[in-house]
Design a protein around this motif. Structure first.
Motif, PDB file in Angstrom:
ATOM      1  N   LYS A 177      -6.242   5.685  -3.708  1.00 31.70           N
ATOM      2  CA  LYS A 177      -6.428   4.279  -4.036  1.00 31.70           C
ATOM      3  C   LYS A 177      -8.166   3.847  -4.076  1.00 31.70           C
ATOM      4  CE  LYS A 177      -5.158  -0.527  -2.743  1.00 31.70           C
ATOM      5  NZ  LYS A 177      -4.129  -1.260  -1.654  1.00 31.70           N
ATOM      6  N   VAL A 178      -8.370   3.162  -5.222  1.00 28.09           N
ATOM      7  CA  VAL A 178      -9.783   2.786  -5.595  1.00 28.09           C
ATOM      8  C   VAL A 178     -10.048   1.498  -5.091  1.00 28.09           C
ATOM      9  CG1 VAL A 178     -11.507   2.570  -7.326  1.00 28.09           C
ATOM     10  CG2 VAL A 178      -9.864   4.269  -7.542  1.00 28.09           C
ATOM     11  N   HIS A 179     -11.067   1.177  -4.472  1.00 24.08           N
ATOM     12  CA  HIS A 179     -11.585  -0.101  -3.924  1.00 24.08           C
ATOM     13  C   HIS A 179     -12.948  -0.260  -4.341  1.00 24.08           C
ATOM     14  CE1 HIS A 179      -8.207  -1.691  -1.446  1.00 24.08           C
ATOM     15  NE2 HIS A 179      -8.270  -0.479  -1.031  1.00 24.08           N
ATOM     16  N   GLY A 180     -13.450  -0.507  -5.405  1.00 26.88           N
ATOM     17  CA  GLY A 180     -14.957  -0.516  -5.763  1.00 26.88           C
ATOM     18  C   GLY A 180     -15.363   0.909  -5.938  1.00 26.88           C
ATOM     19  N   PRO A 181     -16.588   1.133  -5.348  1.00 23.69           N
ATOM     20  CA  PRO A 181     -17.125   2.608  -5.213  1.00 23.69           C
ATOM     21  C   PRO A 181     -16.373   3.448  -4.421  1.00 23.69           C
ATOM     22  CG  PRO A 181     -18.170   1.114  -4.058  1.00 23.69           C
ATOM     23  CD  PRO A 181     -17.273   0.219  -4.735  1.00 23.69           C
ATOM     24  N   ILE A 182     -15.507   2.916  -3.535  1.00 22.83           N
ATOM     25  CA  ILE A 182     -14.741   3.445  -2.367  1.00 22.83           C
ATOM     26  C   ILE A 182     -13.446   4.061  -2.674  1.00 22.83           C
ATOM     27  CG2 ILE A 182     -13.919   3.559  -0.046  1.00 22.83           C
ATOM     28  CD1 ILE A 182     -16.843   3.470  -0.149  1.00 22.83           C
ATOM     29  N   ILE A 183     -13.120   5.259  -2.865  1.00 20.90           N
ATOM     30  CA  ILE A 183     -11.936   5.893  -2.777  1.00 20.90           C
ATOM     31  C   ILE A 183     -11.132   6.226  -1.581  1.00 20.90           C
ATOM     32  CG2 ILE A 183     -10.443   7.753  -3.995  1.00 20.90           C
ATOM     33  CD1 ILE A 183     -12.583   7.842  -5.832  1.00 20.90           C
ATOM     34  N   GLN A 184      -9.879   5.767  -1.357  1.00 17.43           N
ATOM     35  CA  GLN A 184      -9.105   6.010   0.022  1.00 17.43           C
ATOM     36  C   GLN A 184      -8.130   7.055  -0.370  1.00 17.43           C
ATOM     37  OE1 GLN A 184      -7.679   2.006   1.081  1.00 17.43           O
ATOM     38  NE2 GLN A 184      -9.609   1.380   1.820  1.00 17.43           N
ATOM     39  N   CYS A 185      -7.693   7.725   0.731  1.00 16.27           N
ATOM     40  CA  CYS A 185      -6.566   8.411   0.651  1.00 16.27           C
ATOM     41  C   CYS A 185      -5.465   7.966   1.698  1.00 16.27           C
ATOM     42  CB  CYS A 185      -6.708   9.871   1.351  1.00 16.27           C
ATOM     43  SG  CYS A 185      -5.362  10.960   1.309  1.00 16.27           S
ATOM     44  N   HIS A 186      -4.463   7.085   1.006  1.00 18.28           N
ATOM     45  CA  HIS A 186      -3.703   6.312   2.046  1.00 18.28           C
ATOM     46  C   HIS A 186      -2.297   6.418   1.611  1.00 18.28           C
ATOM     47  CE1 HIS A 186      -2.561   2.448  -0.320  1.00 18.28           C
ATOM     48  NE2 HIS A 186      -2.869   3.363  -1.208  1.00 18.28           N
ATOM     49  N   THR A 187      -1.269   5.723   2.303  1.00 20.54           N
ATOM     50  CA  THR A 187       0.073   5.889   2.210  1.00 20.54           C
ATOM     51  C   THR A 187       0.851   4.715   1.493  1.00 20.54           C
ATOM     52  OG1 THR A 187       0.185   7.109   4.235  1.00 20.54           O
ATOM     53  CG2 THR A 187       2.229   6.311   3.498  1.00 20.54           C
ATOM     54  N   GLU A 188       1.701   5.077   0.464  1.00 22.64           N
ATOM     55  CA  GLU A 188       2.373   3.906   0.049  1.00 22.64           C
ATOM     56  C   GLU A 188       4.085   4.369   0.487  1.00 22.64           C
ATOM     57  OE1 GLU A 188       1.778   1.209  -1.751  1.00 22.64           O
ATOM     58  OE2 GLU A 188      -0.229   1.352  -2.321  1.00 22.64           O
ATOM     59  N   TYR A 189       4.133   3.549   1.581  1.00 21.10           N
ATOM     60  CA  TYR A 189       5.942   3.789   1.698  1.00 21.10           C
ATOM     61  C   TYR A 189       6.827   2.995   0.855  1.00 21.10           C
ATOM     62  CZ  TYR A 189       5.138   6.653   5.856  1.00 21.10           C
ATOM     63  OH  TYR A 189       4.637   8.022   6.750  1.00 21.10           O
ATOM     64  N   GLY A 190       6.201   1.586   0.732  1.00 20.22           N
ATOM     65  CA  GLY A 190       7.075   0.856  -0.016  1.00 20.22           C
ATOM     66  C   GLY A 190       7.808  -0.185   1.032  1.00 20.22           C
ATOM     67  N   SER A 191       8.230   0.416   1.986  1.00 15.66           N
ATOM     68  CA  SER A 191       8.915  -0.534   3.059  1.00 15.66           C
ATOM     69  C   SER A 191       8.581  -0.127   4.496  1.00 15.66           C
ATOM     70  CB  SER A 191      10.572  -0.608   2.616  1.00 15.66           C
ATOM     71  OG  SER A 191      10.972   0.572   2.893  1.00 15.66           O
ATOM     72  N   SER A 193      10.983  -0.205   6.682  1.00 14.78           N
ATOM     73  CA  SER A 193      12.035   0.638   7.287  1.00 14.78           C
ATOM     74  C   SER A 193      12.066   2.255   6.770  1.00 14.78           C
ATOM     75  CB  SER A 193      13.321  -0.023   6.541  1.00 14.78           C
ATOM     76  OG  SER A 193      13.441   0.166   5.289  1.00 14.78           O
ATOM     77  N   ARG A 194      11.262   2.310   5.870  1.00 13.29           N
ATOM     78  CA  ARG A 194      10.999   3.633   5.359  1.00 13.29           C
ATOM     79  C   ARG A 194      10.078   4.372   6.166  1.00 13.29           C
ATOM     80  NH1 ARG A 194       9.962   3.921  -0.901  1.00 13.29           N
ATOM     81  NH2 ARG A 194      12.009   3.502  -0.883  1.00 13.29           N
ATOM     82  N   HIS A 195       9.131   3.689   6.618  1.00  8.39           N
ATOM     83  CA  HIS A 195       7.924   4.308   7.346  1.00  8.39           C
ATOM     84  C   HIS A 195       8.657   4.386   8.798  1.00  8.39           C
ATOM     85  CE1 HIS A 195       4.348   2.725  10.258  1.00  8.39           C
ATOM     86  NE2 HIS A 195       4.560   4.146   9.922  1.00  8.39           N
ATOM     87  N   LYS A 196       9.394   3.695   9.198  1.00  6.34           N
ATOM     88  CA  LYS A 196      10.057   4.041  10.664  1.00  6.34           C
ATOM     89  C   LYS A 196      10.873   5.104  10.557  1.00  6.34           C
ATOM     90  CE  LYS A 196      10.051  -0.721  12.545  1.00  6.34           C
ATOM     91  NZ  LYS A 196      10.934  -2.030  13.002  1.00  6.34           N
TER      92      LYS A 196
END
Length: 338
Positions: A177-191, A193-196
């Motif tokens: 995920k891009v935040h300006g000059p910073i690129i993150q490696c993060h999670t997109e669970y969507g919900s 409940s899915r995370h749990k």
């Protein structure tokens, strides 16, 4: 801990609630946690360096310097799992130091999945090692006739397949995920409940059930070994040490994961610090195995005098000899060479 910075949003679900904010836009080493960050980076570096060298050494000795046996197959596979994790650790160290991920989405997914693949494959292999030792004790004749390296390789392949399937959520949900000059490696669970669901599946199938199986095997082994005269107990000491090190290294991680699932009842700072320490401790398990193979069961001076190959041969000895074992009330004696 680097992996914590890669995976922490994966656990805490920052995309699933407004109560948690993103703190990765710029590294902040002036905060109260800067000392902890530096300490965990140092732990990561040691884990990566010692883990790479140590596990390569295990693979070299088991694969080229020793006879191929069922037990060396288990330990070689365990070393491969640890090595795979340690290979990606330098990328995570860079990420924790810079809060920037320039390595692309593929490496983001692979790096984030390495810890979970290592967790699942390691604990499943420990189950195999424990069950294998139980079979050697309980059914020595059957084991001698049916326990082969070819079959062990097939079982290892199944273990890796199962571990890969349980690691799929990290591969699927991890993104850049891009935040300006910073690129993150993060999670997109969507919900949430899915995370749990993902966290609980990891806990149940990647820790609780395998650990219960290992405990049962160890209880059986402990009871049976009391009635046997063993030529060398070193292979069993290695097995117990590996199991205990895995438990102690992973219990803090799973504890904070459970707390994190109900984060509204706990301090976020405590959860953040706890998960960082928990993942660092879990990662350190990757370099403990080679150290145990070499040093357990004998003093340091003897270890220095003997070759590494000899130490591994002792640690992974396949032969279990029992003498004077009363098999029945009629006085039948069974001498086993396994």
């Amino acid at each position: 801990m680097a992996l914590d910075y890669v995976d922490y949003e994966d656990y805490r679900g920052s995309n699933e609630t407004e109560n948690i904010t993103d703190d990765r836009e710029a590294p902040d080493f002036s905060s109260s946690q800067s000392s902890l960050i530096y300490f965990l980076v140092a732990v990561d570096i040691i884990t990566s360096a010692v883990g790479l060298v140590g596990n390569l050494l295990v693979i070299w000795i088991c694969g080229w310097k020793m006879n191929k046996t069922v037990l060396t197959t288990w330990y070689t596979s365990l070393a491969v799992s640890n090595l795979f994790f340690c290979v990606f650790l330098p990328l995570d160290i860079f990420y924790i130091m810079t809060s920037h991920w320039p390595f692309g989405q593929v490496l983001c997914k692979l790096s984030s999945s390495a810890l979970f693949l290592n967790m699942h494959s390691s604990v499943f292999l420990l189950v195999l090692i424990s069950a294998d030792r139980c079979i050697l004790i309980l059914f020595p004749v059957w084991a001698h006739n049916h326990r082969t390296v070819k079959k062990a390789n097939g079982v290892v392949a199944l273990v890796w397949l199962l571990a890969a399937l349980l690691t799929l959520p990290s591969l699927i949900f991890k993104e850049t995920k891009v935040h300006g000059p910073i690129i993150q490696c993060h999670t997109e669970y969507g919900s949430r409940s899915r995370h749990k669901a993902v966290a609980l599946i990891r806990l149940v199938f990647g820790f609780l059930i395998p650990c219960l199986m290992i405990v049962c095997c160890c209880v059986v082994l402990g009871v049976k070994l009391r009635s046997l005269t063993i030529r060398s107990k070193k292979p069993y000491k290695i097995m117990v040490a590996l199991i205990l090190s895995f438990f102690f290294c992973w219990i803090p991680y799973h504890t904070f994961i459970l707390l994190e699932l109900d984060f509204n009842k706990h301090s976020l700072n405590v959860l953040e610090s706890g998960l960082k320490v928990g993942v660092a401790l879990a990662a350190s398990n990757s370099f403990i195995s080679p150290i145990l193979y070499v040093f357990i069961g004998s003093d340091f001076n003897q270890t220095l005098k003997r070759s590494l190959t000899s130490r591994f041969e002792d640690a992974m000895a396949e032969d279990l000899r029992t003498a004077g074992y009363n098999q029945s009330k009629e006085g039948k004696t069974l001498i086993c060479f396994i």
